[in-house]
Write an enzyme that holds these catalytic residues in place. Structure first.
Site, mmCIF file in Angstrom:
data_model
loop_
_atom_site.group_PDB
_atom_site.id
_atom_site.type_symbol
_atom_site.label_atom_id
_atom_site.label_comp_id
_atom_site.label_asym_id
_atom_site.label_seq_id
_atom_site.Cartn_x
_atom_site.Cartn_y
_atom_site.Cartn_z
ATOM 1 N NE ARG A 105 22.828 4.251 -45.388
ATOM 2 C CZ ARG A 105 21.705 3.546 -45.407
ATOM 3 N NH1 ARG A 105 21.574 2.510 -46.215
ATOM 4 N NH2 ARG A 105 20.687 3.879 -44.630
ATOM 5 C CG HIS A 148 18.989 0.663 -40.824
ATOM 6 N ND1 HIS A 148 19.672 0.948 -41.980
ATOM 7 C CD2 HIS A 148 18.127 -0.333 -41.155
ATOM 8 C CE1 HIS A 148 19.267 0.153 -42.960
ATOM 9 N NE2 HIS A 148 18.320 -0.638 -42.483
ATOM 10 C CD GLU A 193 14.761 1.422 -46.588
ATOM 11 O OE1 GLU A 193 14.058 0.603 -45.981
ATOM 12 O OE2 GLU A 193 15.478 1.105 -47.550
ATOM 13 C CG ASN A 319 17.951 3.065 -49.178
ATOM 14 O OD1 ASN A 319 18.988 3.672 -49.460
ATOM 15 N ND2 ASN A 319 17.663 2.700 -47.941
ATOM 16 C CE1 TYR A 321 17.512 -3.438 -52.019
ATOM 17 C CE2 TYR A 321 16.464 -1.522 -51.030
ATOM 18 C CZ TYR A 321 17.492 -2.440 -51.062
ATOM 19 O OH TYR A 321 18.520 -2.357 -50.152
ATOM 20 C CD GLU A 377 19.373 0.069 -47.705
ATOM 21 O OE1 GLU A 377 18.478 -0.686 -48.137
ATOM 22 O OE2 GLU A 377 19.420 0.469 -46.538
HETATM 23 O O1 IFM Z 1 17.557 -5.105 -45.658
HETATM 24 C C1 IFM Z 1 16.841 -3.956 -45.983
HETATM 25 C C2 IFM Z 1 17.463 -2.734 -45.335
HETATM 26 O O2 IFM Z 1 17.562 -2.864 -43.963
HETATM 27 C C3 IFM Z 1 16.620 -1.518 -45.627
HETATM 28 N N1 IFM Z 1 16.378 -1.392 -47.033
HETATM 29 C C4 IFM Z 1 15.913 -2.540 -47.750
HETATM 30 C C5 IFM Z 1 16.796 -3.733 -47.467
HETATM 31 C C6 IFM Z 1 16.304 -4.960 -48.251
HETATM 32 O O3 IFM Z 1 15.006 -5.269 -47.887
#
Ligand code: IFM
Length: 471
Positions: A105, A148, A193, A319, A321, A377
């Site tokens: 990606r 992005h 995002e 994505n 985290y 992600e």
């Molecule tokens: O590095 C970023 C990415 O560009 C977008 N999503 C979160 C990642 C980690 O912060």
């Protein structure tokens, strides 16, 4: 369903498995990850890795301007050189292929491929053509993100995402790219995002262009989503065989107590992080609770916009985290209440795999038209060091294993998840945190540009090799 996503695999704290197990990554035999059509790849983004910001006619982006502004990025870092991927792309793709990763990606830098008058910049376009052709030759599935975060600065000078016209300029850019690259891209994502572009860029100013006003954030979000909605039919017309979608970052919010006020706070957190984007895309409306949180911030919406935004998607990129523990702020919002004693990453983000599973299963209940999902992600930053030529990123190995277990649990609960991209292929420019935070499964020495494959990548490669060898 188990409360803890780690339960599907053995629960291993980094300290437990460090050096003590032969293979702390390989999933259990009944994991969906063994399915050959479950795509496993890695992700990057243009400004974070390419460098070469002044080369071959590339125009300045908002991140060139922002990172050159004192105090905006840790240590004054910029993306001017980054991983020098613009010059090293062939070796980087060879490295990706040698790890057996099946998907890549990447994102296209809008200011590299179009001039201010909207004309193509051939040299910039050729860079992406060469790269995508090479991926095709190697049999690697390409997921291309059109935006992005590196908006051309000349568009920001005319109001950026606060100006409705930017959405139409994005549709023109999409038209150019999908005509030029048709046949070389397996899946297009319009935006990465939009929450970050709108909220961090225009709401709190932590990201480019650095404006801070909630009303700006909701209007920027509307124009971003409109840009997405205008781009989808363009992609369908120019490149019918590819998949079309969008990538959203999602956040898990949990309540600090059972009190109604804290429960409401957790709900509002998820409205602000998830429903703000997913409701317009999948229901064609903004969640009204958002405007309870931010009274008086309703964006200007023209007739037909919401229908445009809710264009059917072939896939939704997710994505994920971390989670945020919240309480009521005593007014109409929420405030973070960081939990003590939990595992955190170099970013300070809590490691909480269950959040991914719970959000995915929750979305399936909320959105009857939820498209197939790719985890576009997931990963973590750690302060990795090369020692004797090796990087033993034990916490990342554990992190990946536990999050993949959470994905497997979501699949077993009926969510259609088709693939997973590691963030990131290599250490790179982590926006406002510059080069200090290392998210890669490949280490980059920024003084020499030497790449060193971390142990996490070796183990993913080993698993992929084993999976491929299975009949
Ligand atoms: O590095 C970023 C990415 O560009 C977008 N999503 C979160 C990642 C980690 O912060």
């Amino acid at each position: 369903m188990a409360n803890d996503a780690s339960a599907a695999f053995d629960t291993l704290s980094p300290a437990v498995f460090k050096g003590s197990l032969a293979d702390p990554f390989t999933p259990p035999a009944d994991s969906s990850l063994w399915r050959k059509n479950f795509l496993l790849g890695a992700a990057t983004a243009s400004y974070q890795i390419e460098g070469a910001v002044d080369e071959d006619g590339r125009l300045p982006s908002i991140w060139d301007t922002f990172s050159a502004t004192p105090g905006k990025v840790l240590a004054g870092d910029t993306g001017a050189v980054a991983c020098d991927h613009y010059h090293r792309w062939e070796a980087d793709i060879d490295m990706l292929a040698s790890l057996g990763l099946e998907g890549y990606r990447l994102s296209i830098a809008w200011p590299r491929v179009m001039d201010a008058a909207g004309r193509p910049n051939r040299k910039g376009l050729d860079f992406y053509k060469r790269l995508l052709n090479r991926l095709k030759e190697k049999g690697i599935t390409s997921f291309v993100t059109l935006y992005h975060w590196d908006l051309p600065q000349h568009l920001e000078d005319r109001g950026g995402w606060l100006n409705r016209d930017t959405a139409y300029r994005f549709a023109d850019y999409t038209d150019l790219m999908s005509r030029e690259l048709a046949g070389t891209v397996d899946a297009w994502a319009t935006l990465n995002e939009p929450w970050c572009s709108a909220y961090l860029g225009y709401g709190n100013g932590h990201h480019a262009p650095g404006l801070a006003n909630d009303r700006f954030a909701t209007q920027a979000m509307h124009h971003l989503l409109l840009a997405h909605g205008l781009a989808i039919p363009v992609l369908r017309g120019n490149d019918p065989a590819s998949q079309k979608g969008i990538v959203a970052n999602i956040g898990r919010g949990t309540a600090n107590s059972d009190s109604a006020a804290d429960q409401r706070a957790a709900h509002l957190f998820e409205v602000q992080h998830n429903a703000w984007i997913l409701d317009p895309l999948l229901k064609g409306e903004y969640p009204q609770d958002l405007f309870e949180l931010w009274p008086g911030t309703e964006p200007l919406v023209l007739d037909g916009d919401m229908r445009t935004i809710a264009a059917p998607l072939d896939f939704l990129g997710i994505n994920y985290y971390f989670r945020t523990n919240v309480a009521s702020d005593g007014a109409h919002g929420f405030c973070d209440v960081p939990l003590e004693g939990v595992e955190r990453t170099q970013m300070g983000w809590e490691v909480y795999p269950d959040g991914l599973r719970d959000l995915l299963t929750g979305f399936k209940k909320t959105y009857h038209n939820l498209p197939p999902i790719y985890i576009t992600e997931n990963g973590m930053a750690s302060d990795d060091k090369v020692i004797d030529g090796h990087v033993d990123d034990t916490q990342r190995i554990s992190f990946l294993k536990r999050h993949l277990a959470a994905v497997d649990q979501a699949i077993k609960a009926g969510v259609d998840v088709r693939g997973y991209f590691l963030w990131s292929l290599m250490d790179n420019f982590e926006w406002a945190f510059g080069y200090e935070r290392r998210f890669g499964v490949v280490h980059v020495d920024y003084s020499t540009q030497k790449r060193t494959v971390k142990r996490s990548a070796e183990l993913v490669a080993k698993f992929l090799k084993e999976r491929k060898a299975r009949v």
